[in-house]
Design a protein around this motif. Sequence first.
Motif, mmCIF file in Angstrom:
data_model
loop_
_atom_site.group_PDB
_atom_site.id
_atom_site.type_symbol
_atom_site.label_atom_id
_atom_site.label_comp_id
_atom_site.label_asym_id
_atom_site.label_seq_id
_atom_site.Cartn_x
_atom_site.Cartn_y
_atom_site.Cartn_z
ATOM 1 N N MET A 255 -10.719 72.384 22.864
ATOM 2 C CA MET A 255 -11.741 72.731 21.872
ATOM 3 C C MET A 255 -11.609 71.857 20.632
ATOM 4 S SD MET A 255 -12.644 76.484 20.251
ATOM 5 C CE MET A 255 -11.010 76.689 19.514
ATOM 6 N N VAL A 256 -12.749 71.450 20.078
ATOM 7 C CA VAL A 256 -12.817 70.727 18.818
ATOM 8 C C VAL A 256 -13.777 71.463 17.892
ATOM 9 C CG1 VAL A 256 -13.407 68.551 17.699
ATOM 10 C CG2 VAL A 256 -12.375 68.528 19.982
ATOM 11 N N PRO A 257 -13.318 71.905 16.704
ATOM 12 C CA PRO A 257 -11.957 71.767 16.180
ATOM 13 C C PRO A 257 -10.989 72.674 16.918
ATOM 14 C CG PRO A 257 -13.262 73.160 14.735
ATOM 15 C CD PRO A 257 -14.208 72.627 15.763
ATOM 16 N N ALA A 258 -9.720 72.277 16.925
ATOM 17 C CA ALA A 258 -8.703 73.047 17.631
ATOM 18 C C ALA A 258 -8.501 74.399 16.963
ATOM 19 C CB ALA A 258 -7.383 72.279 17.664
ATOM 20 N N GLY A 259 -8.304 75.421 17.773
ATOM 21 C CA GLY A 259 -8.055 76.759 17.248
ATOM 22 C C GLY A 259 -6.604 77.145 17.432
#
Length: 273
Positions: A255-259
Amino acid sequence: MRIAIHHQMSVTPPTGSAHAVLQLLMTPLSGPTQKVESWSLDMAGIGEAGRFTDAFGNSAHLVNQNKPEGALLITAKGVVETTDRHGVLGRVGGEPVPALYKRMTALTRASVTLYGKYRGSKDSRIDILHALMARVGETLGMAETADTQTQMAADGSQSQSQSQGGGVVPALPPASDYAHAFIGAARGLDIPARYVTGYLVDAEDGQAAFHAWAEAYDEALGWIGFDPLLQLCPTDRHVRLAAGLDAHGAQPVRMVPAGDGVTTVAISATEAR
């Protein structure tokens, strides 16, 4: 073996994100060792997701999320019929050239002490690869030597609970460590090797775990799977999902942005009738 799989994961975008993009490598493909009878992915926005084949031949989805709030639930399910070919996939059409998988990455650097003794060996490549698998097991620990219960996380990592005589045995490294060590050793010997994600089904109780293993290339037989954690070539209990240079490139959800990472909510597999 016909295997029905149900896998739920949760991923949480950073608070206040205006937009997020998820790449999913969660769709198995039919091949020499398995036939996908049915498969579906479900999550918010999946109906508008872009679908493509990535550079490593994996089936990928790109899912957009506008103003995501809270955790996103991802569900993968379907039925896959597997065949035990003693790990041999052979040469699969449409895949990248094997030489691509000679490239070392940060995760697959292996100490020369792991593979140096096999340099210049006159043994067959198959014998060398089996020896490397045994060497990785000797170095990192043998899963079959203790009463081990394993649960794999979505990135191929695992937690283990072991007991012997009422005492606690230190947990083995995650399956990804075994795969990376094997891959790095093979590449150190100029043998193409790749990282594989998938599902491992318990033959007795039908439980499943997200798993990781490796494949190495032989000029005569093509691609062959090796599971260094279990010290065997993949069987009909292995369901192949995706492949890449290492765990970073083959991770099932990015995922972008990283969670805060991906959490497995539930995973099960049963023998389908």
